[in-house]
Scaffold this motif. Structure first.
Motif, mmCIF file in Angstrom:
data_model
loop_
_atom_site.group_PDB
_atom_site.id
_atom_site.type_symbol
_atom_site.label_atom_id
_atom_site.label_comp_id
_atom_site.label_asym_id
_atom_site.label_seq_id
_atom_site.Cartn_x
_atom_site.Cartn_y
_atom_site.Cartn_z
ATOM 1 N N ILE A 129 80.309 13.952 15.439
ATOM 2 C CA ILE A 129 80.484 13.667 16.204
ATOM 3 C C ILE A 129 79.133 12.676 16.887
ATOM 4 N N TYR A 130 77.835 12.825 16.755
ATOM 5 C CA TYR A 130 77.069 12.225 17.289
ATOM 6 C C TYR A 130 77.668 11.168 17.492
ATOM 7 N N GLU A 131 78.245 10.274 16.404
ATOM 8 C CA GLU A 131 77.682 8.687 16.614
ATOM 9 C C GLU A 131 79.126 8.429 17.525
ATOM 10 N N GLY A 132 79.969 9.268 17.198
ATOM 11 C CA GLY A 132 81.246 9.145 18.545
ATOM 12 C C GLY A 132 80.903 9.054 19.921
ATOM 13 N N ALA A 133 81.022 10.130 20.303
ATOM 14 C CA ALA A 133 79.522 10.152 21.242
ATOM 15 C C ALA A 133 79.289 9.353 21.878
ATOM 16 N N ALA A 134 77.699 8.976 21.133
ATOM 17 C CA ALA A 134 77.002 7.908 21.672
ATOM 18 C C ALA A 134 77.733 7.281 22.092
ATOM 19 N N LEU A 135 78.732 6.498 21.302
ATOM 20 C CA LEU A 135 79.646 5.182 21.093
ATOM 21 C C LEU A 135 80.260 5.191 22.632
ATOM 22 N N LEU A 136 80.934 6.695 22.497
ATOM 23 C CA LEU A 136 82.317 6.159 24.020
ATOM 24 C C LEU A 136 80.771 6.711 25.744
ATOM 25 N N ALA A 137 79.389 7.377 24.795
ATOM 26 C CA ALA A 137 79.316 7.085 26.199
ATOM 27 C C ALA A 137 78.422 6.137 26.940
ATOM 28 N N GLY A 138 78.688 4.834 25.821
ATOM 29 C CA GLY A 138 77.730 3.343 25.959
ATOM 30 C C GLY A 138 76.625 3.258 25.795
ATOM 31 N N ALA A 139 76.180 4.103 24.587
ATOM 32 C CA ALA A 139 74.678 3.954 23.980
ATOM 33 C C ALA A 139 75.446 3.444 22.524
ATOM 34 N N GLU A 140 74.598 3.004 22.082
ATOM 35 C CA GLU A 140 74.706 2.381 20.555
ATOM 36 C C GLU A 140 73.632 3.400 19.939
ATOM 37 N N PRO A 141 74.100 3.649 18.323
ATOM 38 C CA PRO A 141 73.699 5.010 17.349
ATOM 39 C C PRO A 141 72.397 3.974 16.862
ATOM 40 N N TYR A 142 71.122 4.612 16.188
ATOM 41 C CA TYR A 142 70.322 3.938 16.273
ATOM 42 C C TYR A 142 70.056 5.329 14.675
ATOM 43 N N PHE A 143 70.209 4.858 13.600
ATOM 44 C CA PHE A 143 69.978 5.531 12.648
ATOM 45 C C PHE A 143 69.242 5.605 11.529
ATOM 46 N N VAL A 144 68.340 6.780 11.196
ATOM 47 C CA VAL A 144 67.309 7.095 10.367
ATOM 48 C C VAL A 144 67.659 7.893 8.973
ATOM 49 N N ALA A 145 67.388 7.194 8.193
ATOM 50 C CA ALA A 145 67.553 8.107 6.916
ATOM 51 C C ALA A 145 67.422 8.604 7.156
ATOM 52 N N SER A 146 67.806 10.065 6.291
ATOM 53 C CA SER A 146 66.580 11.124 5.455
ATOM 54 C C SER A 146 66.418 10.998 4.315
ATOM 55 N N ASP A 147 65.752 11.402 3.586
ATOM 56 C CA ASP A 147 64.749 11.168 2.212
ATOM 57 C C ASP A 147 65.115 11.977 1.345
ATOM 58 N N PRO A 148 65.396 11.939 -0.029
ATOM 59 C CA PRO A 148 65.283 13.045 -0.439
ATOM 60 C C PRO A 148 63.918 13.514 -1.333
ATOM 61 N N ALA A 149 63.110 12.548 -0.913
ATOM 62 C CA ALA A 149 61.783 12.927 -1.341
ATOM 63 C C ALA A 149 61.115 13.619 -0.468
#
Ligand SMILES: Cc1ncc(COP(=O)(O)O)c(C=O)c1O
Length: 405
Positions: A136-156
């Motif tokens: 939902i985070y992505e869809g909500a951002a896109l429909l608000a006219g924003a762009e998602p910026y993804f930050v990878a989770s680090d298994p370490a």
């Protein structure tokens, strides 16, 4: 039509349906799904009874339109719960609102917060999200006219998103940050030091933090997970500036069908969010309010529910750990396992040979800067009864052992 709709990605379960479209699973096995994260433990009788009573009372809880703000008794129940759970004093009149589950509120909050006209002309506002993430985070951002910026989770680092990797220019353009703690799918709980970092960044750049806490009551350590507002208060920020937490009954009380939760935090944002919700039409039914008041006011069923998950995870995790790189998470009801190779082929072959459904990790993440942090992983939702989850774990163990030969 709104052209932004075309930006929405197919939901992971739609992709899974396509992945399985030409496969007939082995009929020797009954189907078991660890795919969907839908609570399956029984709904507590006290919640059902409160709902029935509200329908039957006179005038019935179905007469009249409910107020978007919710009844005072419901908001008092939220506040009493925040006090018990986090030792926080939150004003039920100005700092809290009922929501119809956190999903709609995550979406609606994004529409309320994003200002497309702020910032540099020609540049969309940014919404910073963990990766993997709740879709939902992505869809909500896109429909608000924003762009998602993804930050990878680090298994370490126990799957902590690598916030330090985010360039200053991205924080400067960010208007909203999603935090998911306990995380879906990783189960990781965000520690105070990370909250401090994010709150300081929010002070510096003015973005809002939406803290998605819907798994907060299902945990495996002694300490209950730190809440976003609890962290803010510990850091001396009792006004909760630019912070909204989203809490839900779905997982806590096994009522995903009731659609009930609440938001709490910065009173200025809550006020504008109430305005948005009034027009959107997101008032909670009086009947659901009555059942929700009962649910938030009782903790015994939550303790029992948590204990069911603890027993289940204690039995299932070691079986899977024999063949997969997987460990008991901090919290939540997922196992986020490294399968040591192609997670899509793993998912397909497991379904074909053993009739067990899991979700490829890559479907829950996006490729960003050349890397999809869900690759090589699968998500398993341990929502069914223990016996069924154990049966699935034994099948997965057989599958991996045979595949290796
Ligand atoms: C991380 C996360 N947030 C929010 C939700 C939405 O839950 P609900 O709308 O039932 O509160 C889910 C549901 O699975 C989830 O996994």
């Amino acid at each position: 039509m709104n052209p932004l709709l075309s930006l929405l990605q197919p939901y992971p379960f739609e992709r899974l349906r396509q992945l399985f479209a030409d496969i007939t699973p082995n009929p020797a096995y009954t189907p078991i799904s660890l795919g969907l994260g839908e609570p399956k433990h029984a709904t507590p009788a006290l919640i059902q009874q409160a709902m029935v009573d509200a329908v039957n009372r006179s005038p019935s809880g179905l007469c009249g339109y409910p107020a978007t703000l919710g009844e005072p008794a419901l908001r008092q129940a939220f506040a009493a719960w925040m006090l018990r759970r986090y030792a926080l004093t939150v004003n039920p009149a100005t700092q809290m609102l009922p929501i119809l589950g956190s999903r709609e509120a995550l979406f609606a909050l994004t529409q309320s917060v994003i200002n497309r006209d702020a910032g540099v002309a020609g540049q969309k506002p940014l919404v910073v999200s963990p990766n993997p993430f709740y879709q939902i985070y992505e869809g909500a951002a896109l429909l608000a006219g924003a762009e998602p910026y993804f930050v990878a989770s680090d298994p370490a680092r126990n799957f902590a998103p690598d916030w330090d990797s985010v360039p200053e220019a991205v924080w400067a353009r960010a208007q909203l940050l999603f935090v998911c703690s306990p995380g879906n799918p990783t189960g990781a709980v965000m520690p105070l030091a990370e909250w401090q970092k994010l709150l300081e960044l929010s002070d510096q750049h003015g973005f809002v933090i939406a803290s998605d806490e819907c798994y907060s009551e299902i945990y495996f350590r002694d300490e209950p997970p730190l809440g976003g507002m609890e962290a803010a208060a510990k850091l001396g920020r009792s006004d909760f500036k630019n912070l909204i937490s989203l809490t839900s009954l779905s997982k806590r009380s096994n009522v995903p069908g009731m659609r009930s939760g609440f938001v709490a935090g910065d009173a200025a944002i809550i006020q504008q969010f109430l305005r948005y919700r009034t027009y959107h039409g997101s008032a909670m039914s009086g009947v659901v309010q009555a059942a929700s008041t009962a649910a938030w006011s009782d903790e015994a069923h939550v303790v029992e529910n948590r204990s069911l998950y603890r027993t289940k995870f204690a039995q299932v995790t070691p079986v899977l750990a024999e063949v997969l790189n997987v460990a008991l998470p901090d919290a939540g009801f997922y196992l986020w396992a490294d399968v040591g190779g192609d997670e899509i082929a793993f998912t397909q072959e497991l379904y074909a040979n053993y009739n067990v459904t899991v979700l490829p990790g890559s479907y829950l993440a996006r490729e960003a800067r050349g890397h999809n942090p869900g690759k090589g992983r699968i998500r398993m939702a341990l929502v069914a009864e223990t016996a069924e989850c154990l049966e699935a774990a034994h099948r997965i163990r057989d599958f991996v052992q045979r595949r290796a030969v």
